[in-house]
Design a protein around this motif. Structure first.
Motif, PDB file in Angstrom:
ATOM      1  N   ARG A 179       0.970  -1.242   0.032  1.00  0.00           N
ATOM      2  CA  ARG A 179      -0.080   0.123  -0.055  1.00  0.00           C
ATOM      3  C   ARG A 179       0.892   1.256   0.100  1.00  0.00           C
ATOM      4  NH1 ARG A 179      -4.652  -1.364   4.568  1.00  0.00           N
ATOM      5  NH2 ARG A 179      -5.631  -3.012   3.499  1.00  0.00           N
ATOM      6  N   GLY A 180       0.360   2.161  -0.798  1.00  0.00           N
ATOM      7  CA  GLY A 180       1.321   3.438  -0.856  1.00  0.00           C
ATOM      8  C   GLY A 180       2.390   3.529  -1.559  1.00  0.00           C
ATOM      9  N   ARG A 181       3.446   4.383  -1.324  1.00  0.00           N
ATOM     10  CA  ARG A 181       4.613   4.444  -1.805  1.00  0.00           C
ATOM     11  C   ARG A 181       5.671   3.718  -0.908  1.00  0.00           C
ATOM     12  NH1 ARG A 181       5.625  10.742  -3.063  1.00  0.00           N
ATOM     13  NH2 ARG A 181       6.936   9.780  -4.683  1.00  0.00           N
ATOM     14  N   THR A 182       5.691   2.130  -1.216  1.00  0.00           N
ATOM     15  CA  THR A 182       6.626   1.588  -0.515  1.00  0.00           C
ATOM     16  C   THR A 182       7.744   1.101  -1.310  1.00  0.00           C
ATOM     17  OG1 THR A 182       5.173  -0.320  -1.127  1.00  0.00           O
ATOM     18  CG2 THR A 182       4.935   0.711   1.158  1.00  0.00           C
ATOM     19  N   ILE A 183       9.180   0.890  -0.874  1.00  0.00           N
ATOM     20  CA  ILE A 183      10.099   0.596  -1.486  1.00  0.00           C
ATOM     21  C   ILE A 183      10.809  -0.523  -0.577  1.00  0.00           C
ATOM     22  CG2 ILE A 183      12.449   1.094  -2.241  1.00  0.00           C
ATOM     23  CD1 ILE A 183      11.504   3.661  -3.044  1.00  0.00           C
ATOM     24  N   VAL A 184      11.095  -1.729  -1.513  1.00  0.00           N
ATOM     25  CA  VAL A 184      12.044  -2.707  -0.678  1.00  0.00           C
ATOM     26  C   VAL A 184      13.713  -2.531  -0.887  1.00  0.00           C
ATOM     27  CG1 VAL A 184      12.758  -5.164  -0.417  1.00  0.00           C
ATOM     28  CG2 VAL A 184      10.136  -4.396  -0.751  1.00  0.00           C
ATOM     29  N   LEU A 185      14.352  -2.266   0.401  1.00  0.00           N
ATOM     30  CA  LEU A 185      15.644  -1.921   0.153  1.00  0.00           C
ATOM     31  C   LEU A 185      16.556  -3.366   0.464  1.00  0.00           C
ATOM     32  CD1 LEU A 185      18.266  -0.191  -0.248  1.00  0.00           C
ATOM     33  CD2 LEU A 185      17.813   0.485   2.315  1.00  0.00           C
ATOM     34  N   THR A 186      17.382  -3.765  -0.553  1.00  0.00           N
ATOM     35  CA  THR A 186      18.148  -4.786  -0.327  1.00  0.00           C
ATOM     36  C   THR A 186      19.753  -4.740  -0.621  1.00  0.00           C
ATOM     37  OG1 THR A 186      17.947  -5.752  -2.670  1.00  0.00           O
ATOM     38  CG2 THR A 186      16.214  -6.240  -1.252  1.00  0.00           C
ATOM     39  N   PHE A 187      20.462  -5.645   0.293  1.00  0.00           N
ATOM     40  CA  PHE A 187      21.952  -5.479   0.072  1.00  0.00           C
ATOM     41  C   PHE A 187      22.412  -6.835   0.041  1.00  0.00           C
ATOM     42  CE2 PHE A 187      20.735  -1.821   2.343  1.00  0.00           C
ATOM     43  CZ  PHE A 187      21.404  -0.781   1.985  1.00  0.00           C
ATOM     44  N   ASP A 188      23.403  -6.864  -1.217  1.00  0.00           N
ATOM     45  CA  ASP A 188      23.922  -8.395  -1.263  1.00  0.00           C
ATOM     46  C   ASP A 188      25.434  -8.698  -0.796  1.00  0.00           C
ATOM     47  OD1 ASP A 188      21.365  -8.812  -2.514  1.00  0.00           O
ATOM     48  OD2 ASP A 188      22.404  -9.623  -4.523  1.00  0.00           O
ATOM     49  N   ASP A 189      25.700 -10.016  -0.644  1.00  0.00           N
ATOM     50  CA  ASP A 189      27.132 -10.388  -0.575  1.00  0.00           C
ATOM     51  C   ASP A 189      27.776 -10.261   0.744  1.00  0.00           C
ATOM     52  OD1 ASP A 189      26.900 -10.622  -3.154  1.00  0.00           O
ATOM     53  OD2 ASP A 189      28.081  -9.201  -3.971  1.00  0.00           O
ATOM     54  N   GLU A 192      15.270   4.549  11.438  1.00  0.00           N
ATOM     55  CA  GLU A 192      14.437   3.650  11.618  1.00  0.00           C
ATOM     56  C   GLU A 192      13.663   2.922  10.747  1.00  0.00           C
ATOM     57  OE1 GLU A 192      11.436   5.458  14.038  1.00  0.00           O
ATOM     58  OE2 GLU A 192      12.862   5.598  15.819  1.00  0.00           O
ATOM     59  N   VAL A 193      14.679   2.368   9.702  1.00  0.00           N
ATOM     60  CA  VAL A 193      14.288   1.760   8.467  1.00  0.00           C
ATOM     61  C   VAL A 193      14.996   0.235   8.636  1.00  0.00           C
ATOM     62  CG1 VAL A 193      15.006   1.459   6.121  1.00  0.00           C
ATOM     63  CG2 VAL A 193      13.991   3.907   7.032  1.00  0.00           C
ATOM     64  N   ALA A 209      12.824   5.273  -8.121  1.00  0.00           N
ATOM     65  CA  ALA A 209      11.794   4.987  -6.942  1.00  0.00           C
ATOM     66  C   ALA A 209      10.560   5.125  -7.600  1.00  0.00           C
ATOM     67  CB  ALA A 209      12.150   6.356  -5.931  1.00  0.00           C
ATOM     68  N   ALA A 210       9.736   4.151  -7.035  1.00  0.00           N
ATOM     69  CA  ALA A 210       8.454   3.934  -7.578  1.00  0.00           C
ATOM     70  C   ALA A 210       7.616   3.048  -6.658  1.00  0.00           C
ATOM     71  CB  ALA A 210       8.058   3.304  -8.957  1.00  0.00           C
ATOM     72  N   PRO A 211       6.383   2.893  -6.356  1.00  0.00           N
ATOM     73  CA  PRO A 211       5.755   1.943  -5.479  1.00  0.00           C
ATOM     74  C   PRO A 211       6.015   0.563  -5.913  1.00  0.00           C
ATOM     75  CG  PRO A 211       4.035   3.947  -5.934  1.00  0.00           C
ATOM     76  CD  PRO A 211       5.403   3.917  -6.851  1.00  0.00           C
ATOM     77  N   GLY A 212       6.526  -0.412  -4.759  1.00  0.00           N
ATOM     78  CA  GLY A 212       6.840  -1.607  -5.077  1.00  0.00           C
ATOM     79  C   GLY A 212       7.996  -2.210  -5.646  1.00  0.00           C
ATOM     80  N   VAL A 213       9.072  -1.321  -6.013  1.00  0.00           N
ATOM     81  CA  VAL A 213      10.301  -1.454  -6.585  1.00  0.00           C
ATOM     82  C   VAL A 213      10.982  -2.242  -5.311  1.00  0.00           C
ATOM     83  CG1 VAL A 213      10.056   0.393  -7.956  1.00  0.00           C
ATOM     84  CG2 VAL A 213      11.341   0.688  -6.237  1.00  0.00           C
ATOM     85  N   VAL A 214      12.129  -2.890  -6.024  1.00  0.00           N
ATOM     86  CA  VAL A 214      13.122  -3.692  -5.206  1.00  0.00           C
ATOM     87  C   VAL A 214      14.461  -3.054  -5.639  1.00  0.00           C
ATOM     88  CG1 VAL A 214      14.136  -5.586  -4.324  1.00  0.00           C
ATOM     89  CG2 VAL A 214      11.804  -5.735  -4.886  1.00  0.00           C
ATOM     90  N   PRO A 262      17.184   9.714   3.365  1.00  0.00           N
ATOM     91  CA  PRO A 262      16.414  10.837   3.865  1.00  0.00           C
ATOM     92  C   PRO A 262      15.525  11.450   2.912  1.00  0.00           C
ATOM     93  CG  PRO A 262      18.871  11.368   3.932  1.00  0.00           C
ATOM     94  CD  PRO A 262      18.785   9.928   3.711  1.00  0.00           C
ATOM     95  N   HIS A 263      16.280  11.572   1.610  1.00  0.00           N
ATOM     96  CA  HIS A 263      15.416  12.477   0.530  1.00  0.00           C
ATOM     97  C   HIS A 263      14.085  11.559   0.244  1.00  0.00           C
ATOM     98  CE1 HIS A 263      19.200  14.626  -1.065  1.00  0.00           C
ATOM     99  NE2 HIS A 263      18.939  15.141   0.265  1.00  0.00           N
ATOM    100  N   LEU A 264      14.302  10.336   0.022  1.00  0.00           N
ATOM    101  CA  LEU A 264      13.143   9.379  -0.248  1.00  0.00           C
ATOM    102  C   LEU A 264      12.001   9.270   0.979  1.00  0.00           C
ATOM    103  CD1 LEU A 264      14.268   6.300  -2.080  1.00  0.00           C
ATOM    104  CD2 LEU A 264      13.394   8.593  -3.086  1.00  0.00           C
ATOM    105  N   LEU A 265      12.674   9.327   2.096  1.00  0.00           N
ATOM    106  CA  LEU A 265      11.549   9.525   3.265  1.00  0.00           C
ATOM    107  C   LEU A 265      10.784  10.747   3.122  1.00  0.00           C
ATOM    108  CD1 LEU A 265      13.906   7.730   6.058  1.00  0.00           C
ATOM    109  CD2 LEU A 265      11.967   6.670   4.717  1.00  0.00           C
ATOM    110  N   ASP A 266      11.712  11.984   3.189  1.00  0.00           N
ATOM    111  CA  ASP A 266      10.995  13.259   2.950  1.00  0.00           C
ATOM    112  C   ASP A 266      10.074  13.171   1.951  1.00  0.00           C
ATOM    113  OD1 ASP A 266      12.514  13.923   5.285  1.00  0.00           O
ATOM    114  OD2 ASP A 266      13.890  14.869   4.274  1.00  0.00           O
ATOM    115  N   SER A 267      10.102  12.478   0.849  1.00  0.00           N
ATOM    116  CA  SER A 267       9.253  12.687  -0.301  1.00  0.00           C
ATOM    117  C   SER A 267       8.028  11.921  -0.037  1.00  0.00           C
ATOM    118  CB  SER A 267      10.083  11.970  -1.412  1.00  0.00           C
ATOM    119  OG  SER A 267      11.124  12.763  -1.908  1.00  0.00           O
ATOM    120  N   GLY A 268       7.866  11.042   0.953  1.00  0.00           N
ATOM    121  CA  GLY A 268       6.641  10.131   1.227  1.00  0.00           C
ATOM    122  C   GLY A 268       6.904   8.880   1.045  1.00  0.00           C
ATOM    123  N   TYR A 269       7.994   8.142   1.001  1.00  0.00           N
ATOM    124  CA  TYR A 269       8.250   6.804   0.447  1.00  0.00           C
ATOM    125  C   TYR A 269       8.660   6.036   1.932  1.00  0.00           C
ATOM    126  CZ  TYR A 269       8.615   7.011  -4.427  1.00  0.00           C
ATOM    127  OH  TYR A 269       8.325   7.329  -5.801  1.00  0.00           O
TER     128      TYR A 269
END
Length: 282
Positions: A93-103, A121-122, A238-243, A265-272
């Motif tokens: 729901r809404g402008r959500t993003i999944v952040l992943t780190f590999d290796d 707090e992410v 950045a877009a809703p649902g992207v990984v 912080p830029h994406l959080l301030d933008s409502g993501y």
């Protein structure tokens, strides 16, 4: 019937009852109720040959300890449908993003990434390699404490399409074992190194209780393109649902660390809202 015949029958009945009472008394004495031991006729010697095995009493059987018992058996992973392609996006729901780190984890860069995530707090998802996780179990424990998700990225980061099925299973299982010991539970997500999937990877991942997750936005941070380039790739994609795919190991990841401090912080301030993947199958 004559009187003397009735008396004779009555005497026989009384004698039989007396005999039964005597037998009961003898049984009680044999159990230790009397003062004198009861002498019994010795049983005949058993015939030659192996003795037959008699089943123990049920209560005695239940009380016998189990040889090599090491606690309750580990629950088998949930059966999952075998997919033919990985997830590229995560619905939400809404402008959500999944952040992943590999290796990773890498003690040079992963702690700094965790510090930044904690500051805002992410929660993120870390696809770890078993050989890295084995040497840095404290970082997996920290990920668990701070609510991050840990996924399986094989043991040694091989190209799965060139491996035998047995080798792919070994790469997955060894990594899941390390994750369980350090993180506290077995991983529910799997990512193929280099994004190289094949049928065996999908099948084995499902057998081990893991869903396949790829990515939508590749930061290309592994090419060390510069901090500004990484920031632009995340913000432009950045877009809703992207990984989002980044790396916390496998080379010099200082650019990744610096870029995260800028674009997060830029994406959080933008409502993501940064979230973690959700399983569709319980």
């Amino acid at each position: 019937m004559k009187k003397d015949q009735l008396l004779t029958r009555r005497r026989a009945l009384i004698a039989g009852a007396a005999a039964l009472g005597a037998a009961g008394t003898a049984g009680a004495l044999a159990l230790g109720g009397g003062e004198e031991p009861v002498r019994r006729t010795p049983a005949p010697a058993p015939a030659a040959g192996p003795k037959p095995h008699s089943a123990p009493a049920s209560s005695a059987y239940r009380l016998q300890p189990l040889t090599g018992y090491g606690g309750p058996p580990r629950a088998a992973p949930a059966k999952l449908p075998v997919r033919h392609e990985p997830f590229l996006r995560m619905p939400g729901r809404g402008r959500t993003i999944v952040l992943t780190f590999d290796d990773g984890p890498d003690p040079r860069y992963t702690p700094h990434i965790l510090d930044t995530l904690a500051e805002y707090e992410v929660r993120a998802t870390f696809f770890v390699c078993g050989e890295m996780a084995d040497w840095n179990r404290d970082l997996l424990s920290r990920m668990a404490d701070e609510g991050h998700v840990v996924g399986n990225h094989t043991w040694s980061h091989p190209l799965l399409t060139r491996l035998r099925r047995s080798k792919i299973r070994s790469e997955m299982e060894r990594t899941s074992d390390v994750i369980e010991k350090a993180y506290g539970e077995r991983p529910q997500w799997f990512r193929a190194p280099y994004g190289a999937w094949n049928r065996a990877a999908f099948q084995l991942g499902a057998e081990l209780g893991m869903e396949p997750l790829a990515w939508t936005v590749d930061t290309l941070d592994w090419t060390t393109p510069g901090t500004r380039s990484i920031v632009h790739r995340v913000e432009d994609g950045a877009a809703p649902g992207v990984v989002v795919l980044s790396h916390d190991a496998g080379g010099n990841r200082s650019q990744t660390v610096r870029a995260l401090r800028t674009w997060l912080p830029h994406l959080l301030d933008s409502g993501y809202h940064i979230t973690v993947p959700r399983r569709r199958h319980a």
